[in-house]
Design an enzyme around this catalytic site. Structure first.
Site, mmCIF file in Angstrom:
data_model
loop_
_atom_site.group_PDB
_atom_site.id
_atom_site.type_symbol
_atom_site.label_atom_id
_atom_site.label_comp_id
_atom_site.label_asym_id
_atom_site.label_seq_id
_atom_site.Cartn_x
_atom_site.Cartn_y
_atom_site.Cartn_z
ATOM 1 N N HIS A 270 1.186 -1.395 -0.862
ATOM 2 C CA HIS A 270 0.141 0.054 -0.467
ATOM 3 C C HIS A 270 0.754 1.128 0.166
ATOM 4 C CE1 HIS A 270 -3.133 3.016 0.861
ATOM 5 N NE2 HIS A 270 -3.846 1.931 0.798
ATOM 6 N N ASP A 327 -7.559 -6.128 0.170
ATOM 7 C CA ASP A 327 -8.359 -6.270 -0.712
ATOM 8 C C ASP A 327 -8.143 -8.243 -0.946
ATOM 9 O OD1 ASP A 327 -9.462 -4.501 -2.621
ATOM 10 O OD2 ASP A 327 -8.146 -3.735 -3.062
HETATM 11 N N1 CMC Z 1 4.273 -7.270 -4.402
HETATM 12 C C1 CMC Z 1 5.399 -7.142 -4.602
HETATM 13 N N2 CMC Z 1 6.161 -6.486 -4.555
HETATM 14 C C2 CMC Z 1 5.678 -5.857 -4.535
HETATM 15 C C3 CMC Z 1 4.139 -5.370 -4.013
HETATM 16 C C4 CMC Z 1 3.125 -6.129 -4.260
HETATM 17 N N3 CMC Z 1 2.210 -6.529 -4.182
HETATM 18 N N4 CMC Z 1 3.683 -4.033 -4.041
HETATM 19 C C5 CMC Z 1 4.838 -3.376 -3.405
HETATM 20 N N5 CMC Z 1 6.295 -4.033 -3.939
HETATM 21 C C6 CMC Z 1 7.537 -3.983 -4.393
HETATM 22 C C7 CMC Z 1 7.611 -2.966 -5.292
HETATM 23 O O1 CMC Z 1 8.369 -3.410 -7.008
HETATM 24 C C8 CMC Z 1 9.039 -1.486 -4.979
HETATM 25 O O2 CMC Z 1 10.476 -2.831 -5.388
HETATM 26 P P1 CMC Z 1 11.477 -2.675 -5.467
HETATM 27 O O3 CMC Z 1 11.835 -1.683 -4.590
HETATM 28 O O4 CMC Z 1 12.375 -3.488 -5.431
HETATM 29 O O5 CMC Z 1 10.645 -1.926 -6.434
HETATM 30 C C9 CMC Z 1 8.167 -1.682 -3.390
HETATM 31 O O6 CMC Z 1 7.697 -2.756 -3.432
HETATM 32 C C10 CMC Z 1 7.511 -0.556 -3.547
HETATM 33 O O7 CMC Z 1 6.996 -0.623 -4.391
HETATM 34 P P2 CMC Z 1 6.129 0.662 -5.331
HETATM 35 O O8 CMC Z 1 5.282 -0.134 -6.651
HETATM 36 O O9 CMC Z 1 6.934 1.625 -4.964
HETATM 37 O O10 CMC Z 1 4.615 1.208 -4.276
HETATM 38 P P3 CMC Z 1 3.220 2.268 -3.788
HETATM 39 O O11 CMC Z 1 3.407 2.882 -2.894
HETATM 40 O O12 CMC Z 1 4.145 2.463 -5.685
HETATM 41 O O13 CMC Z 1 2.445 0.587 -5.193
HETATM 42 C C11 CMC Z 1 0.676 -0.490 -4.514
HETATM 43 C C12 CMC Z 1 1.295 0.753 -3.959
HETATM 44 C C13 CMC Z 1 -0.731 -1.342 -3.941
HETATM 45 C C14 CMC Z 1 0.087 -0.482 -6.037
HETATM 46 C C15 CMC Z 1 1.505 -1.582 -4.808
HETATM 47 O O14 CMC Z 1 1.771 -2.191 -3.489
HETATM 48 C C16 CMC Z 1 1.018 -3.090 -5.563
HETATM 49 O O15 CMC Z 1 1.013 -2.953 -6.875
HETATM 50 N N6 CMC Z 1 -0.158 -4.282 -5.098
HETATM 51 C C17 CMC Z 1 -0.353 -4.967 -5.737
HETATM 52 C C18 CMC Z 1 -2.147 -4.984 -6.251
HETATM 53 C C19 CMC Z 1 -2.580 -4.097 -4.757
HETATM 54 O O16 CMC Z 1 -2.977 -5.662 -4.265
HETATM 55 N N7 CMC Z 1 -3.546 -3.217 -5.065
HETATM 56 C C20 CMC Z 1 -4.545 -2.945 -3.986
HETATM 57 C C21 CMC Z 1 -4.188 -1.613 -3.229
HETATM 58 S S1 CMC Z 1 -5.160 -1.530 -1.593
HETATM 59 C C22 CMC Z 1 -6.645 -0.647 -2.097
HETATM 60 C C23 CMC Z 1 -6.960 -0.522 -2.989
HETATM 61 O O17 CMC Z 1 -6.632 0.610 -3.474
HETATM 62 O O18 CMC Z 1 -8.001 -1.369 -3.955
#
Ligand code: CMC
Length: 393
Positions: A270, A327
Site C-alpha cells: 500500500h 483486497d
Molecule cells: N508484490 C511484490 N512486490 C511489491 C508489491 C507486491 N504486491 N507491492 C510493492 N512491491 C514492491 C515494489 O516492487 C517495490 O520494490 P523495489 O523497491 O524493489 O522496486 C517496493 O515494493 C515498493 O513498491 P512501490 O511499487 O513503490 O509501491 P507503491 O506505493 O507505488 O504501490 C501498490 C502501491 C498498492 C500499487 C502496490 O503495493 C501494488 O501494486 N500492490 C498489488 C496490488 C494491490 O493489492 N492493490 C490494492 C491496493 S489497496 C486497496 C485499493 O486501492 O484498492
C-alpha cells in the site's frame, strides 16, 4: 511558473486539505470524521457511514430516516435506461458497463448537473446513492441472462441489494441476516480512504466543474485497475491459478521476489500503510467467520492464509513493509456469498461511492480549490525543423 518538483504518483504532494478521513500509515490507523474504523465496522451501518462521510456527523434518528427514505426513493432507474444493459455483451466486464451507465445517467437528470448549485448537487448525490447499487445488481443479472428485479422499499438497502442480485421474480428469497451484516460491514470498510487513485480522480475531474456523474464515472474507471480496486478480483484469480497449477506457495513467492514477468503478490502493499492495513485485519476475521458460517470450506482460504504467513516472514516483504491490504481477503468472502468474480470490483464501487461524493462536495465547496493541472518535466527533443515527407528516411 517557478520551480517544478518531479513527484511520480504524487507520493509527496498534497492536492487539498480535507476533514473527511485520517490515515496514519505507520501505525495502521484509519478514521472517518474522527471515528476509528474498528468501531464503525463493529457498531455502525453503511447507511449511517454514508451520512457521516457526506455531512460530517453521525445522524440522529429523524435525519437517518429522512436520508434513508430519500435514497430509497431514488433507486429506480428510468425504465428506458434498462435497455442500455442489453447493448453490451453479457460477458463484458461489469466495471466497463457501470462506468458507462453512471456517465449516461447524467443525460436523464439535466437539472442536477450544476455542482455550484447546492440543491442540484444534493439531487445528484441522492440519484447516485440510490441508483448505483440498483445498476450493479442489474448488471449481475444481465450477465447471467436472468430477469432483473426492482427495488423493494420495505427492505433495508443492503438486504435489498442482495435480493435484487440473487433473487428471482415471484419467488421468495431467504436472506441470511449474517450475510447482510457481513456485506454491510465490507461496504463500511471501503467507504473512504482519503486521496487514493479513484478519489483523486473524482477531485481532478470535478475540479473542472464537470458534473458529479462524469466525475464518479471517471473514478469507476480508475477503480477498475488491478493495482487499485481491481485487486480484489486479481487476488482470487491468483489464488485459483496457484490451486489449479499445483504451484506451491513458496514457489509462487519466489516468482514474485524475482519479479518474474512483473508478477506481484496481489492484495499486498500500500502507498500509505507501512504496517498492517486495519481494514485487512477486520476482513481477515470476517472471511473465517463467513466461510465457516456458510459451511463453505475453501481451499483458497487455506492458500491465502499460507501465502500471508510465508510473505510476512520473508525478508523481501519485511524490508519493503508489504502487508496484506483490504483486497487480500475480500474476494474470498464475496465468492462464498455467491458473487461472480467479475462482480467483486463493482461491490468495491458501491462501498466507495459515499467517499467519492463526500470528497467531491468538499472539493467544490472549498474556496481554495483550483483546477487540477499538474506540471511536467519535459525531456523530449529541443527545437527542430519540419522536413517534407519525400526527404525523410
Ligand atoms: N508484490 C511484490 N512486490 C511489491 C508489491 C507486491 N504486491 N507491492 C510493492 N512491491 C514492491 C515494489 O516492487 C517495490 O520494490 P523495489 O523497491 O524493489 O522496486 C517496493 O515494493 C515498493 O513498491 P512501490 O511499487 O513503490 O509501491 P507503491 O506505493 O507505488 O504501490 C501498490 C502501491 C498498492 C500499487 C502496490 O503495493 C501494488 O501494486 N500492490 C498489488 C496490488 C494491490 O493489492 N492493490 C490494492 C491496493 S489497496 C486497496 C485499493 O486501492 O484498492
Amino acid at each position: 511558473t517557478g520551480k517544478v518538483t518531479l513527484d511520480y504518483g504524487f507520493g509527496n504532494t498534497a492536492n487539498c486539505e480535507s476533514n473527511i478521513t485520517y490515515i496514519d500509515g505507520g501505525n495502521g490507523i484509519l478514521r472517518y470524521r474522527g471515528y476509528p474504523i474498528e468501531e464503525l465496522a463493529r457498531e455502525s451501518t453503511f447507511i449511517e457511514v454514508c451520512y457521516l462521510l457526506i455531512y460530517g456527523e453521525l445522524p440522529d434518528a429523524p435525519s437517518l430516516e429522512r436520508f434513508t427514505h430519500v435514497i430509497k426513493r431514488n433507486r429506480l432507474l428510468p425504465e428506458d435506461f434498462i435497455a442500455f444493459f442489453g447493448a453490451f455483451p453479457s460477458n463484458g466486464h461489469p466495471m466497463s458497463v457501470l462506468q458507462a451507465g453512471v456517465a449516461g445517467l447524467a443525460t436523464y437528470y439535466e437539472d442536477t448537473l450544476n455542482p455550484l448549485d447546492p440543491d442540484q448537487l444534493d439531487a445528484a448525490t441522492f440519484q447516485l446513492l440510490g441508483k448505483l447499487p440498483t445498476m450493479v445488481s442489474m448488471i449481475a443479472k444481465r450477465a447471467e441472462g436472468l430477469p432483473t428485479l426492482y427495488p423493494d422499499s420495505s427492505r433495508d438497502l443492503t438486504e435489498d441489494f442482495i435480493r435484487m442480485t440473487f433473487g428471482l421474480p415471484y419467488q421468495s428469497y431467504d436472506i441470511d441476516p449474517a450475510m447482510v451484516r457481513a456485506l454491510d460491514t465490507l461496504f463500511i470498510l471501503h467507504a473512504d480512504h482519503e486521496q487514493n487513485c479513484s478519489t483523486s480522480t473524482v477531485r481532478f475531474v470535478g475540479s473542472s466543474h464537470a458534473n458529479l456523474y462524469a466525475s464518479v464515472a471517471s473514478a469507476i474507471g480508475a477503480l477498475s485497475g488491478p493495482l487499485h480496486g481491481g485487486a480484489n478480483e486479481a487476488v482470487l484469480r491468483m489464488l485459483i491459478q496457484m490451486r489449479d497449477t499445483d504451484m506451491t506457495v513458496k514457489q509462487f513467492v519466489e516468482k514474485v521476489k524475482n519479479k518474474e514477468e512483473g508478477i506481484k503478490l496481489m492484495g499486498f502493499g500500500h502507498r500509505v500503510y507501512k504496517s498492517y492495513d486495519p481494514r485487512a485485519a477486520i476482513v481477515k476475521e470476517s472471511a473465517h467467520e463467513v466461510l465457516s458460517r456458510l459451511g463453505k470450506a475453501d481451499k483458497l482460504l487455506d492458500l491465502a492464509t499460507e501465502l500471508e504467513e510465508v510473505a510476512l516472514s520473508d525478508d523481501y516483504f519485511i524490508s519493503r513493509n508489504l502487508y496484506p491490504n483490504v483486497d487480500f481477503y475480500t474476494g474470498l468472502i464475496y465468492r462464498a456469498m455467491g458473487f461472480r468474480m467479475k462482480m467483486f470490483t463493482p461491490l468495491f464501487a458501491i462501498g466507495r461511492l459515499p467517499g467519492w461524493i463526500a470528497q467531491y462536495r468538499e472539493m467544490i465547496k472549498d474556496p481554495a480549490t483550483k483546477i487540477a493541472r499538474p506540471r511536467q518535466v519535459y525531456i523530449g527533443e529541443t527545437e527542430r525543423h519540419y522536413t517534407s515527407l519525400r526527404s525523410r528516411g
